[in-house]
Design an enzyme around this catalytic site. Structure first.
Site, PDB file in Angstrom:
ATOM      1  N   MET A 138      43.809  36.514  42.470  1.00 46.03           N
ATOM      2  CA  MET A 138      43.396  37.707  42.927  1.00 46.03           C
ATOM      3  C   MET A 138      44.775  38.653  43.495  1.00 46.03           C
ATOM      4  O   MET A 138      45.844  37.831  43.773  1.00 46.03           O
ATOM      5  CB  MET A 138      42.308  37.654  43.825  1.00 46.03           C
ATOM      6  CG  MET A 138      42.679  37.255  45.183  1.00 46.03           C
ATOM      7  SD  MET A 138      41.371  37.455  46.312  1.00 46.03           S
ATOM      8  CE  MET A 138      42.245  36.933  47.941  1.00 46.03           C
ATOM      9  N   ALA A 139      44.336  39.842  43.433  1.00 46.59           N
ATOM     10  CA  ALA A 139      45.436  40.746  43.886  1.00 46.59           C
ATOM     11  C   ALA A 139      44.912  41.857  44.840  1.00 46.59           C
ATOM     12  O   ALA A 139      43.976  42.496  44.429  1.00 46.59           O
ATOM     13  CB  ALA A 139      46.259  41.641  42.588  1.00 46.59           C
ATOM     14  N   ARG A 150      45.042  35.475  31.110  1.00 47.59           N
ATOM     15  CA  ARG A 150      43.772  35.516  32.159  1.00 47.59           C
ATOM     16  C   ARG A 150      42.904  36.452  31.525  1.00 47.59           C
ATOM     17  O   ARG A 150      42.951  37.192  30.413  1.00 47.59           O
ATOM     18  CB  ARG A 150      44.312  36.114  33.261  1.00 47.59           C
ATOM     19  CG  ARG A 150      44.794  37.631  33.363  1.00 47.59           C
ATOM     20  CD  ARG A 150      44.848  38.402  34.695  1.00 47.59           C
ATOM     21  NE  ARG A 150      45.507  39.609  34.705  1.00 47.59           N
ATOM     22  CZ  ARG A 150      45.063  40.673  33.895  1.00 47.59           C
ATOM     23  NH1 ARG A 150      44.013  40.723  33.653  1.00 47.59           N
ATOM     24  NH2 ARG A 150      45.816  41.669  34.099  1.00 47.59           N
ATOM     25  N   VAL A 156      43.989  45.645  31.942  1.00 46.90           N
ATOM     26  CA  VAL A 156      45.551  45.789  32.285  1.00 46.90           C
ATOM     27  C   VAL A 156      45.206  46.130  33.812  1.00 46.90           C
ATOM     28  O   VAL A 156      44.228  46.739  34.430  1.00 46.90           O
ATOM     29  CB  VAL A 156      46.084  47.134  31.510  1.00 46.90           C
ATOM     30  CG1 VAL A 156      45.250  48.337  31.880  1.00 46.90           C
ATOM     31  CG2 VAL A 156      47.699  47.036  31.923  1.00 46.90           C
ATOM     32  N   SER A 178      41.745  43.131  42.646  1.00 45.94           N
ATOM     33  CA  SER A 178      41.371  43.057  41.173  1.00 45.94           C
ATOM     34  C   SER A 178      41.494  41.475  41.295  1.00 45.94           C
ATOM     35  O   SER A 178      42.164  40.598  41.715  1.00 45.94           O
ATOM     36  CB  SER A 178      42.541  43.555  40.414  1.00 45.94           C
ATOM     37  OG  SER A 178      42.441  44.843  40.704  1.00 45.94           O
ATOM     38  N   GLY A 204      40.022  39.832  31.679  1.00 47.07           N
ATOM     39  CA  GLY A 204      40.045  41.191  32.263  1.00 47.07           C
ATOM     40  C   GLY A 204      41.275  42.112  31.504  1.00 47.07           C
ATOM     41  O   GLY A 204      41.753  41.698  30.465  1.00 47.07           O
ATOM     42  N   HIS A 228      50.992  45.060  39.305  1.00 48.25           N
ATOM     43  CA  HIS A 228      51.319  44.272  40.668  1.00 48.25           C
ATOM     44  C   HIS A 228      52.644  44.803  40.877  1.00 48.25           C
ATOM     45  O   HIS A 228      53.518  45.151  40.241  1.00 48.25           O
ATOM     46  CB  HIS A 228      51.499  42.902  40.026  1.00 48.25           C
ATOM     47  CG  HIS A 228      50.157  42.067  39.549  1.00 48.25           C
ATOM     48  ND1 HIS A 228      49.051  42.306  40.236  1.00 48.25           N
ATOM     49  CD2 HIS A 228      50.059  41.387  38.346  1.00 48.25           C
ATOM     50  CE1 HIS A 228      48.178  41.513  39.469  1.00 48.25           C
ATOM     51  NE2 HIS A 228      48.913  41.194  38.288  1.00 48.25           N
ATOM     52  N   CYS A 251      42.108  47.905  35.219  1.00 51.31           N
ATOM     53  CA  CYS A 251      41.034  47.207  34.663  1.00 51.31           C
ATOM     54  C   CYS A 251      40.150  47.709  33.579  1.00 51.31           C
ATOM     55  O   CYS A 251      38.885  47.213  33.507  1.00 51.31           O
ATOM     56  CB  CYS A 251      39.948  46.793  36.040  1.00 51.31           C
ATOM     57  SG  CYS A 251      41.299  46.127  37.364  1.00 51.31           S
TER      58      CYS A 251
END
Length: 220
Positions: free
Chosen positions: A156-157, A75, A79, A142, A77, A82, A173
């Protein structure tokens, strides 16, 4: 199937708590095998603790990962972390079919969280130069996407009710000193189940998705 039906009908899968890597692999497999007749899907889950490092990720942003695994992924971005209590919403959409640009999709995801928090008198906002959603300069959501064959995956998270301390082991990020916050701290939605209902509702409103098909887990 009527093309308009394809545009509006989405399968929403509730996957519970999952290890990260198998879900990532399933996203890639789904995207690689789909065709013009494949329904779009939204996957909802939580992950066992993991740091994921985006394609542009720099090792300098991994400060002290310790016993939490680090997974390099495809993806955008840098780091992020999660873990349980964080709602993952993975977006597997044919964006060509929906005539969406990547920026449209990012904006829809950001606005989903803004709308989710607004009824709780939480003023959340997006930033043009730093994708995601913020409250008082602290990050609550994020984003990271990948587009392949005109289709999106990752997503997204949303920090709902979680242990935020692992974020201190990284520059979230890629931003040193960036503080993270979760919804419970702000007196917003404080359960994953409540958050799921809200984010699906508001995301589908953003994209005019009218028909939802709910499933638990994956089809056998």
């Amino acid at each position: 199937m009527n093309p308009q039906t394809l545009h509006s009908k989405v399968v929403v899968r509730d996957l519970g708590i999952q290890a990260y890597t198998p879900i990532w692999q399933k996203m890639k497999d789904f995207t690689d095998s789909r065709d013009s007749q494949t329904k779009d899907e939204i996957w909802l889950c939580e992950h066992e603790p993991v740091f994921t490092q985006g394609q542009a990720g720099k090792d300098e942003h991994l400060l002290a990962p310790g016993n939490i695994p680090v997974v390099p992924v495809d993806r955008g971005g840098q780091v992020t972390y999660h873990g349980p209590g964080q709602l993952m919403m993975y977006i597997l959409l044919d964006i060509r079919r929906k005539k969406l640009g990547v920026r449209d999709l990012v904006s829809a995801l950001e606005e989903t969280i803004v709308l989710t928090l607004a009824p709780f008198d939480i003023s959340a906002y997006a930033k043009k130069d730093a994708p995601g959603v913020y409250v008082d300069e602290k990050k609550i959501c994020s984003l990271g996407l990948r587009i392949r064959k005109g289709c999106s995956f990752h997503g997204m998270a949303f920090n709902v009710n979680m242990d935020l301390s692992p974020f201190q082991r990284i520059n979230p990020c890629g931003y040193a000193g960036l503080e993270m916050v979760d919804s419970k701290q702000l007196n917003g939605p404080n359960t994953i189940q409540h958050a799921k209902q809200l984010v699906v509702q508001y995301f589908c409103q953003q994209l005019s998705i009218e028909t939802l098909e709910f499933k638990e887990g994956f089809d056998e």
